[in-house]
Design a protein around this motif. Structure first.
Motif, mmCIF file in Angstrom:
data_model
loop_
_atom_site.group_PDB
_atom_site.id
_atom_site.type_symbol
_atom_site.label_atom_id
_atom_site.label_comp_id
_atom_site.label_asym_id
_atom_site.label_seq_id
_atom_site.Cartn_x
_atom_site.Cartn_y
_atom_site.Cartn_z
ATOM 1 N N UNK A 1 56.911 12.063 46.071
ATOM 2 C CA UNK A 1 57.037 13.223 45.185
ATOM 3 C C UNK A 1 56.051 13.117 44.032
ATOM 4 N N UNK A 2 55.965 11.919 43.436
ATOM 5 C CA UNK A 2 55.030 11.712 42.330
ATOM 6 C C UNK A 2 53.586 11.871 42.794
ATOM 7 N N UNK A 3 53.283 11.384 43.991
ATOM 8 C CA UNK A 3 51.928 11.497 44.537
ATOM 9 C C UNK A 3 51.570 12.960 44.779
ATOM 10 N N UNK A 4 52.511 13.725 45.338
ATOM 11 C CA UNK A 4 52.249 15.145 45.593
ATOM 12 C C UNK A 4 52.002 15.893 44.290
ATOM 13 N N UNK A 5 52.819 15.603 43.274
ATOM 14 C CA UNK A 5 52.628 16.246 41.972
ATOM 15 C C UNK A 5 51.296 15.833 41.366
ATOM 16 N N UNK B 1 53.834 22.996 35.287
ATOM 17 C CA UNK B 1 54.742 23.161 36.423
ATOM 18 C C UNK B 1 54.882 21.885 37.242
ATOM 19 N N UNK B 2 53.782 21.157 37.442
ATOM 20 C CA UNK B 2 53.886 19.888 38.160
ATOM 21 C C UNK B 2 54.705 18.889 37.357
ATOM 22 N N UNK B 3 54.519 18.885 36.019
ATOM 23 C CA UNK B 3 55.320 18.009 35.155
ATOM 24 C C UNK B 3 56.794 18.384 35.234
ATOM 25 N N UNK B 4 57.077 19.681 35.146
ATOM 26 C CA UNK B 4 58.471 20.147 35.189
ATOM 27 C C UNK B 4 59.099 19.846 36.538
ATOM 28 N N UNK B 5 58.336 20.055 37.601
ATOM 29 C CA UNK B 5 58.872 19.818 38.949
ATOM 30 C C UNK B 5 59.244 18.352 39.136
ATOM 31 N N UNK B 6 58.373 17.441 38.682
ATOM 32 C CA UNK B 6 58.635 16.019 38.896
ATOM 33 C C UNK B 6 59.638 15.460 37.889
ATOM 34 N N UNK B 7 59.411 15.718 36.586
ATOM 35 C CA UNK B 7 60.244 15.108 35.551
ATOM 36 C C UNK B 7 61.605 15.760 35.431
ATOM 37 N N UNK B 8 61.673 17.064 35.694
ATOM 38 C CA UNK B 8 62.917 17.810 35.502
ATOM 39 C C UNK B 8 63.627 18.092 36.819
ATOM 40 N N UNK C 1 63.000 16.999 39.924
ATOM 41 C CA UNK C 1 63.228 15.796 40.724
ATOM 42 C C UNK C 1 63.835 14.653 39.911
ATOM 43 N N UNK C 2 63.970 14.835 38.592
ATOM 44 C CA UNK C 2 64.519 13.810 37.695
ATOM 45 C C UNK C 2 63.813 12.467 37.900
ATOM 46 N N UNK C 3 62.497 12.527 38.060
ATOM 47 C CA UNK C 3 61.712 11.335 38.391
ATOM 48 C C UNK C 3 60.767 11.001 37.232
ATOM 49 N N UNK C 4 61.331 10.561 36.099
ATOM 50 C CA UNK C 4 60.497 10.224 34.942
ATOM 51 C C UNK C 4 59.662 8.970 35.193
ATOM 52 N N UNK C 5 60.127 8.095 36.104
ATOM 53 C CA UNK C 5 59.353 6.885 36.421
ATOM 54 C C UNK C 5 58.038 7.230 37.106
ATOM 55 N N UNK C 6 57.933 8.430 37.658
ATOM 56 C CA UNK C 6 56.712 8.846 38.338
ATOM 57 C C UNK C 6 55.660 9.424 37.405
ATOM 58 N N UNK C 7 55.954 9.482 36.086
ATOM 59 C CA UNK C 7 55.012 10.093 35.138
ATOM 60 C C UNK C 7 53.626 9.446 35.164
ATOM 61 N N UNK C 8 53.506 8.110 35.185
ATOM 62 C CA UNK C 8 52.158 7.521 35.205
ATOM 63 C C UNK C 8 51.342 7.935 36.424
ATOM 64 N N UNK C 9 51.974 7.935 37.601
ATOM 65 C CA UNK C 9 51.261 8.355 38.805
ATOM 66 C C UNK C 9 50.895 9.830 38.719
ATOM 67 N N UNK C 10 51.804 10.642 38.209
ATOM 68 C CA UNK C 10 51.542 12.068 38.043
ATOM 69 C C UNK C 10 50.284 12.301 37.226
ATOM 70 N N UNK C 11 50.206 11.723 36.033
ATOM 71 C CA UNK C 11 49.105 12.013 35.126
ATOM 72 C C UNK C 11 47.814 11.294 35.507
ATOM 73 N N UNK C 12 47.920 10.290 36.378
ATOM 74 C CA UNK C 12 46.686 9.667 36.879
ATOM 75 C C UNK C 12 45.920 10.636 37.770
ATOM 76 N N UNK C 13 46.594 11.693 38.209
ATOM 77 C CA UNK C 13 45.937 12.696 39.048
ATOM 78 C C UNK C 13 44.780 13.378 38.353
ATOM 79 N N UNK C 14 44.847 13.505 37.025
ATOM 80 C CA UNK C 14 43.754 14.154 36.300
ATOM 81 C C UNK C 14 42.487 13.312 36.398
ATOM 82 N N UNK C 15 42.614 12.014 36.096
ATOM 83 C CA UNK C 15 41.446 11.128 36.190
ATOM 84 C C UNK C 15 40.908 11.035 37.602
ATOM 85 N N UNK C 16 41.812 10.968 38.574
ATOM 86 C CA UNK C 16 41.388 10.912 39.968
ATOM 87 C C UNK C 16 40.629 12.177 40.345
#
Length: 394
Positions: free
Chosen positions: A13-17, A120-127, A129-144
């Motif tokens: 889920x975090x990777x998709x976001x 929306x990707x932040x809301x979908x994952x953090x809210x 999916x209740x997956x706050x642990x996935x935040x680092x992987x989520x935001x690494x998507x910008x650099x990638x």
């Protein structure tokens, strides 16, 4: 004692976001920075038009951040779909021979799409999916996304593609990645809309920054980061000889990929105030370095420092803001993105005005560095708001 683990489903889920941000932010928003020098060289636009396009993009981002907070009946997934489709349309349009006015208009609409992707990707994952642990992987998507788009542009230029064909190349890549991410997201169910606060062994409670303080800091950081992130390949172009300046932009993206994980860890260990202060100081040094010591080495170090910290600001601020969201009446994620957008609109406009007078970005870099140092001071000396946050202890 409750053990908290991260399942393969959470990681997917975090990777998709994260891929939504690869496309919506890394390509939709920042591929323009990589292509800026080539578009000027191909006479597609001037430096001044590029500055207006950068500010228009940031203005669109501001508008999009507001709009993304509305329409609560529309799911975050549907908003992510809009972000991907709109991003691909905008990048494809820039592959056509269009006027300067259309370029500016398209960049404004691309900014709206980027904001929808981020919020929306932040809301979908953090809210959802209740997956706050996935935040680092989520935001690494910008650099990638920055690194991928930069190297696609470099490869296209090496094969002799002009800027319009390079836009076509990144558009196709963005569409392919976006479709894959949306397919994965569509298989995930809505988990929870309620934040659960768990105090775990090895964690202590400390005072959190207020939402309004975070908003001011985020606005200043938007101004501070916008000049380097808008102009980096352009102002190093004459210093690298035959070396393609877009590779410096790749360094920026590569620095951003692991930074979200690093700053997330520091946020947990140090708390919001200390982690955010450190982050903004590193970013301020990185922004100001080319102005103080203009050299090839300083440009590279600046790219790594700013790239390695600007998404760290996001990784710290947005989860911190969500923890204090109950203290304010506005949509805190949308408002934070809007504040960042306000700062980022002003940055390129000031840089363009300075460049028109001095044919240099040096003074603009000083302004940006000072803004980041002020933000660091605000984080350090802000008053406690009575809300607590969890800090990891050893």
């Amino acid at each position: 004692m409750k053990t908290i683990t991260t399942s393969s489903s959470d990681r997917s889920a975090a990777l998709a976001a994260a891929v939504i941000l690869v496309v919506g932010m890394g390509i939709g928003r920042f591929a323009f920075t990589g292509l800026y020098p080539q578009m000027v060289q191909d006479n597609v636009m001037t430096v001044s038009v590029g500055s207006y396009a950068a500010s228009a993009n940031n203005a669109g981002y501001l508008i999009g951040a507001f709009l993304a907070g509305f329409f609560p009946s529309v799911s975050s997934l549907r908003k992510c779909i809009f972000a991907i489709v709109a991003t691909v349309i905008c990048t494809l349009t820039l592959a056509l021979p269009v006027s300067h006015e259309v370029i500016i208009g398209i960049r404004a609409f691309a900014g709206i799409a980027s904001a929808f992707a981020m919020v929306s990707a932040s809301h979908w994952l953090l809210h959802d999916q209740a997956n706050t642990a996935g935040a680092p992987l989520l935001y690494s998507g910008v650099g990638l996304g920055i690194a991928i788009s930069a190297e696609l542009i470099a490869a296209g230029s090496w094969y002799g593609l002009n800027s319009e064909l390079n836009w076509l190349l990144v558009s196709v890549a963005g569409a392919a990645m976006g479709i894959c991410a949306l397919q994965i997201m569509s298989t995930k169910s809505h988990v929870s809309s309620v934040q659960t606060h768990i105090t775990r062994p090895g964690h202590t409670q400390q005072a959190a920054l207020s939402a309004r303080t975070l908003l001011v800091i985020y606005m200043l950081s938007g101004f501070g980061a916008s000049i380097t992130s808008a102009y980096l390949p352009l102002f190093v172009r004459g210093a690298l000889g035959s070396f393609n300046p877009v590779h410096v932009w790749t360094l920026f993206g590569i620095g951003a990929i692991p930074s979200s994980f690093l700053w997330h860890l520091l946020h947990e260990r140090l708390g919001t105030k200390k982690a955010l202060t450190t982050n903004l100081l590193v970013q301020g040094i990185g922004v100001g370095l080319p102005a103080v010591y203009p050299s090839v080495m300083s440009y590279g170090i600046s790219a790594i420092l700013v790239g390695g910290s600007f998404m760290g600001t996001v990784t710290i601020v947005l989860p911190a803001a969500r923890r204090v969201a109950h203290t304010v009446k506005f949509n805190v994620l949308a408002m934070m993105s809007s504040g960042y957008g306000v700062g980022a609109i002003v940055g390129p406009l000031i840089a363009d005005a300075v460049f028109a007078r001095q044919q240099s970005f040096t003074l603009s870099l000083y302004f940006a560095a000072v803004a980041l140092l002020i933000a660091a001071a605000a984080a350090t000396f802000s008053r406690k708001n009575g809300t607590t946050e969890t800090k990891l202890t050893t």
